[in-house]
Design an enzyme around this catalytic site. Structure first.
Site, short mmCIF file in Angstrom:
data_model
loop_
_atom_site.label_atom_id
_atom_site.label_comp_id
_atom_site.label_asym_id
_atom_site.label_seq_id
_atom_site.Cartn_x
_atom_site.Cartn_y
_atom_site.Cartn_z
N CYS A 1 0.84 -1.20 0.00
CA CYS A 1 0.00 0.00 0.00
C CYS A 1 0.88 1.26 0.00
CB CYS A 1 -0.99 -0.03 1.16
SG CYS A 1 -2.35 1.17 0.98
N HIS A 32 -3.90 -4.63 -0.39
CA HIS A 32 -3.42 -5.22 0.86
C HIS A 32 -3.48 -6.74 0.79
CE1 HIS A 32 -3.27 -1.56 3.39
NE2 HIS A 32 -4.21 -1.13 2.58
N GLU A 38 -2.58 -8.77 3.00
CA GLU A 38 -2.97 -9.26 4.32
C GLU A 38 -4.48 -9.18 4.56
OE1 GLU A 38 -2.52 -4.85 5.05
OE2 GLU A 38 -1.62 -6.38 3.75
#
Length: 203
Positions: free
Chosen positions: A79, A185, A187
């Site tokens: 990001c 992202h 994650e």
């Protein structure tokens, strides 16, 4: 061991949790002189470009990052962390970045949108991988990942790894030598994101 750079720019715990799910050992790194001790390094981040660069410089982390890159060890920006890899950003005036990838970061230009869209760009969107590298091994050419951003990169060399579209096409992933970056992202992107992090672990 993967070092996660801690410069108070958000989303760090979720990154650590996601790496744990793929069996990777991580540790927060806030001291620049410790960065060289890690096998791989991740630069996460949420927030403003200029403030992030100030924090990296205050900790002398920007110099440590350059030195780490020269070792040839894998480095991943996520990001804001990906945006910081570029030469500069137009957010709140022009701010120089790490300069590891040629290009700059600009705000989404609503004048170029073919239909009304909100900024920031938030939610699931596709990424079209334009080439194969170890970081996207095992993934399809077109995959969905989760995005949250108002600015995007304009890449001026051959580092483009993936592109997405929000009003118009923009660079959403980069790969250059041992440097990787994702605007979305991983994650927060379920199995696809975990595969990206697993691939990074295995580099």
């Amino acid at each position: 061991m993967i070092g996660i750079i801690d410069y108070k720019a958000g989303n760090i715990q979720s990154v650590i949790n996601a790496f744990a799910k793929v069996g990777a050992s991580c540790k927060l790194v806030s001291q620049a002189n410790e960065l060289k001790n890690y096998d791989k390094v991740v630069l996460p981040g949420v927030g403003a470009f200029a403030e992030a660069m100030d924090r990296l410089k205050d900790a002398n982390m920007h110099t440590a990052i350059h030195e780490f890159i020269l070792t040839g060890k894998p480095f991943l920006g996520i990001c804001l962390g990906m945006q910081l890899l570029f030469e500069q950003s137009d957010e709140f005036g022009v701010t120089n970045g790490l300069g590891l990838i040629k290009g700059k970061v600009v705000k989404f230009d609503k004048a170029k949108f073919s239909s009304p869209l909100k900024i920031p760009h938030v939610g699931w969107n596709t990424i079209n991988f334009t080439k194969k590298t170890p970081i996207n091994q095992g993934l399809k050419e077109l995959e969905y990942l989760y995005f949250v951003h108002s600015f995007h990169a304009i890449c001026q060399d051959d580092a483009v790894l993936g592109e997405s579209e929000y009003g118009y096409k923009f660079v959403s992933a980069v790969a250059k030598d041992n440097i990787y970056g994702f605007q979305p992202h991983p994650e927060k992107s379920h199995n696809v994101g975990l595969k990206i992090l697993e691939n990074f672990k295995e580099l």
